[in-house]
Design an enzyme around this catalytic site. Structure first.
Site, PDB file in Angstrom:
ATOM      1  N   GLU A   1       0.823  -1.221   0.000  1.00 56.78           N
ATOM      2  CA  GLU A   1       0.000   0.000   0.000  1.00 56.78           C
ATOM      3  C   GLU A   1       0.849   1.261   0.000  1.00 56.78           C
ATOM      4  O   GLU A   1       0.694   2.159   0.835  1.00 56.78           O
ATOM      5  CB  GLU A   1      -0.954   0.001   1.198  1.00 56.78           C
ATOM      6  CG  GLU A   1      -2.033  -1.059   1.085  1.00 56.78           C
ATOM      7  CD  GLU A   1      -3.130  -0.965   2.147  1.00 56.78           C
ATOM      8  OE1 GLU A   1      -2.912  -0.310   3.181  1.00 56.78           O
ATOM      9  OE2 GLU A   1      -4.200  -1.541   1.933  1.00 56.78           O
TER      10      GLU A   1
ATOM     11  N   GLU B   1      -5.775  -8.271  -0.870  1.00 61.39           N
ATOM     12  CA  GLU B   1      -6.477  -8.008   0.389  1.00 61.39           C
ATOM     13  C   GLU B   1      -7.911  -7.607   0.092  1.00 61.39           C
ATOM     14  O   GLU B   1      -8.156  -6.765  -0.787  1.00 61.39           O
ATOM     15  CB  GLU B   1      -5.847  -6.833   1.170  1.00 61.39           C
ATOM     16  CG  GLU B   1      -4.534  -7.146   1.814  1.00 61.39           C
ATOM     17  CD  GLU B   1      -3.986  -5.978   2.623  1.00 61.39           C
ATOM     18  OE1 GLU B   1      -4.776  -5.180   3.179  1.00 61.39           O
ATOM     19  OE2 GLU B   1      -2.759  -5.860   2.702  1.00 61.39           O
TER      20      GLU B   1
HETATM   21  P1  P53 Z   1      -7.047  -2.342   9.472  1.00 66.51           P
HETATM   22  C1  P53 Z   1      -6.086   1.956   5.815  1.00 66.51           C
HETATM   23  C2  P53 Z   1      -6.985   1.892   4.774  1.00 66.51           C
HETATM   24  C3  P53 Z   1      -7.043   0.760   4.002  1.00 66.51           C
HETATM   25  C4  P53 Z   1      -6.190  -0.297   4.249  1.00 66.51           C
HETATM   26  O1  P53 Z   1      -6.798  -2.406   7.903  1.00 66.51           O
HETATM   27  C5  P53 Z   1      -5.278  -0.215   5.268  1.00 66.51           C
HETATM   28  C6  P53 Z   1      -5.220   0.905   6.050  1.00 66.51           C
HETATM   29  C7  P53 Z   1      -4.269   0.991   7.180  1.00 66.51           C
HETATM   30  O2  P53 Z   1      -4.990   0.940   8.369  1.00 66.51           O
HETATM   31  O3  P53 Z   1      -4.373  -1.182   5.532  1.00 66.51           O
HETATM   32  C8  P53 Z   1      -4.413  -2.456   4.936  1.00 66.51           C
HETATM   33  O4  P53 Z   1      -6.129  -3.344  10.071  1.00 66.51           O
HETATM   34  C9  P53 Z   1      -3.089  -3.084   5.277  1.00 66.51           C
HETATM   35  C10 P53 Z   1      -3.178  -4.120   6.348  1.00 66.51           C
HETATM   36  C11 P53 Z   1      -4.347  -3.803   7.265  1.00 66.51           C
HETATM   37  C12 P53 Z   1      -5.630  -3.913   6.450  1.00 66.51           C
HETATM   38  O5  P53 Z   1      -5.581  -3.069   5.326  1.00 66.51           O
HETATM   39  O6  P53 Z   1      -6.714  -0.955   9.857  1.00 66.51           O
HETATM   40  O7  P53 Z   1      -2.366  -3.554   4.181  1.00 66.51           O
HETATM   41  O8  P53 Z   1      -1.946  -4.178   6.997  1.00 66.51           O
HETATM   42  O9  P53 Z   1      -4.424  -4.587   8.396  1.00 66.51           O
HETATM   43  C13 P53 Z   1      -6.894  -3.621   7.226  1.00 66.51           C
HETATM   44  O10 P53 Z   1      -8.471  -2.711   9.678  1.00 66.51           O
END
Ligand code: P53
Length: 476
Positions: free
Chosen positions: A176, A374
């Site tokens: 990201e 993801e």
């Molecule tokens: P969490 C922000 C917006 C979209 C994805 O996020 C993001 C983030 C960072 O917070 O991160 C990605 O855990 C990232 C992972 C993360 C996952 O999305 O905040 O690649 O490390 O855990 C989900 O709910």
């Protein structure tokens, strides 16, 4: 729904710092993730000055995957995973980031982990830098604001490529990389680039400089990786959020387009090997004094990625403000609510069609394979009286998204290598540091107050996803 080809890579995704724990075991150094406290929705994680006694750092324990990886991978195999995406914790390999030789104990851990995957016919998919820069690089070099860090990353990437060349085929350089487009947040600058802003500095300019060094580091790594093993598939990784105009008003449409450019120029550079004209014009107008050399531009050209990895959770919506003459984008201020969408408990818009929009947008633009690395639903899970988590909301979210993905592949002709759900086993949230924001098919008895037996238990979604994979996406 549609049945996908049998080489489609169904699986799950995690990042080392969010589940491994064992933060100071096996010679591991301190990473940026080790100095962020636990927070919650609406409250930013505190970035402390080193590890401070008495503070709670959820990543230190994670779910102790470091000592449970065999059990965890066996559960992934039971679901029928074809691939498993994780990251290599930089600080297990180079504890401070600037040693001349890698730490053998760290290298051995990932050898064992990848062997365990391969034993179950699970293809490892590896991210090199997933929000886990060595803290020493922040303290001594200022993170990626410093050109020297390009070589430190390349040294780390080279050590990994060389060591795992016969075990890992799919790689990604920076997770990201475009989160830092939201340059107002300390969190994104720190996790993406190891940057702490000093008073009076121009956050936006510093962010673009760091991103440039990362793009050069990535392109160098791509070249080296291909030389080590020409069969490597090395991708970039962006967080994809289609930004919709709130209305059909032309000003809103243009605003959405300009906002998209600011979030996606990163992948433009990764894929095309050069800066898009709109960014050159922007840097010029802002009078940014960026260190971008001719040699850098040659490196970018020679190190184009093989595929576009991306995460998709939600879409965003924007409305133009009259005073914003140049249609600039400031993510922390400019987004508005979309009246057509529901939101999760963490206020993330739920928009399955947005995934199809994203796939079409990316494939039209880049014409190289995509990899959805993801997608997932963070929610509060309750263990029922029968001892099981009945997570029908997660099944619904994932089912709707997979359906839109299949339409994009079959009806729209988008090439996509695979699909890995985020946090296939419960882990520490990156954004908030919470454990109660759960994404997994596998429940882990571990809680925000540090308690829990670490016992692993399949949720309802575990059996559902197994059937999705068994039927190659037909039974959702
Ligand atoms: P969490 C922000 C917006 C979209 C994805 O996020 C993001 C983030 C960072 O917070 O991160 C990605 O855990 C990232 C992972 C993360 C996952 O999305 O905040 O690649 O490390 O855990 C989900 O709910």
């Amino acid at each position: 729904m549609y049945k996908l080809s049998d080489d489609f890579l169904w699986g799950g995704a995690v990042a080392a710092h969010q589940l491994e724990g064992a933060w100071n075991v096996g010679g591991k150094g301190v990473s940026v993730a080790d100095v962020m406290t636990g927070a919650k929705h609406g409250q930013e994680r505190e970035i402390t000055d080193g590890v401070v006694e008495g503070k709670h750092y959820p990543n230190h324990d994670g779910i102790d995957h470091y000592h449970h990886y065999k059990e965890d991978i066996a559960l992934f195999a039971e679901m029928g995973f074809k691939c498993f995406r994780t990251s290599i914790a930089w600080t297990r390999i180079f504890p401070n980031g600037d040693e001349s030789a890698p730490n053998e104990e760290g290298l051995q851990f990932y050898d064992d982990l990848f062997d365990e995957c391969l034993k179950h016919n699970i293809e490892p998919v590896v991210t090199l830098s997933h929000f886990e820069l060595p803290l020493h690089i922040v303290e001594e070099y200022g993170g990626f604001r410093n050109r020297q860090v390009i070589d430190l990353f390349v040294r780390f990437a080279t050590a990994c490529f060389a060591r795992y060349k016969d075990k890992v085929k799919y790689w990604m350089t920076f997770n990201e990389i475009n989160n830092q487009a939201d340059y107002e947040r300390d969190f994104t600058l720190f996790t993406n680039s190891g940057i702490k802003i000093k008073e009076g500095e121009d956050r936006e300019e510093i962010m673009h400089q760091a991103a440039h060094y990362e793009l050069v580091a990535s392109a160098k790594a791509v070249q080296i990786g291909h030389a080590i093993n020409p069969d490597f598939e090395i991708g970039c990784m962006v967080n994809f959020q289609p930004i919709y105009p709130l209305n059909s008003k032309p000003e809103d449409v243009l605003q959405a387009q300009k906002a998209m450019q600011k979030r996606y120029y990163f992948s433009d550079v990764h894929v095309f090997g050069e800066y898009p004209e709109y960014m050159k014009a922007f840097f010029k107008r802002k009078n940014f004094d960026l260190d971008i050399t001719d040699n850098d531009l040659e490196i970018l050209k020679a190190g184009k990625v093989d595929y576009v990895g991306f995460s998709y959770y939600k879409s965003a919506t924007i409305q133009h403000q009259d005073e914003n003459t140049y249609y600039d984008y400031n993510e922390s201020h400019d987004l508005v609510e979309n009246p057509h969408l529901d939101r999760s408990d963490w206020d993330w818009e739920i928009d399955p069609i947005g995934l199809r929009v994203s796939m079409n947008w990316l494939y039209d633009r880049y014409r190289i394979p995509l990899f959805i690395v993801e997608n997932g639903f963070g929610a509060i899970d309750e263990v029922g009286e029968d001892g099981v988590v009945h997570d029908d909301y997660r099944i619904e979210y994932l089912g709707q998204h997979i359906q839109e993905m299949e339409k994009a592949i079959v009806e729209d002709g988008v090439k996509c290598l695979g699909y890995t759900t985020w946090g296939c086993i419960d882990l520490v949230s990156a954004g908030t540091g919470e454990l109660r924001k759960r994404y997994g098919f596998i429940y882990v008895d571990k809680h925000d107050d540090g308690s829990g037996s670490l016992e692993r238990k399949p949720k309802d979604s575990f059996y559902w996803y197994k059937e999705v994979i068994d039927s190659q996406g037909e039974n959702l």
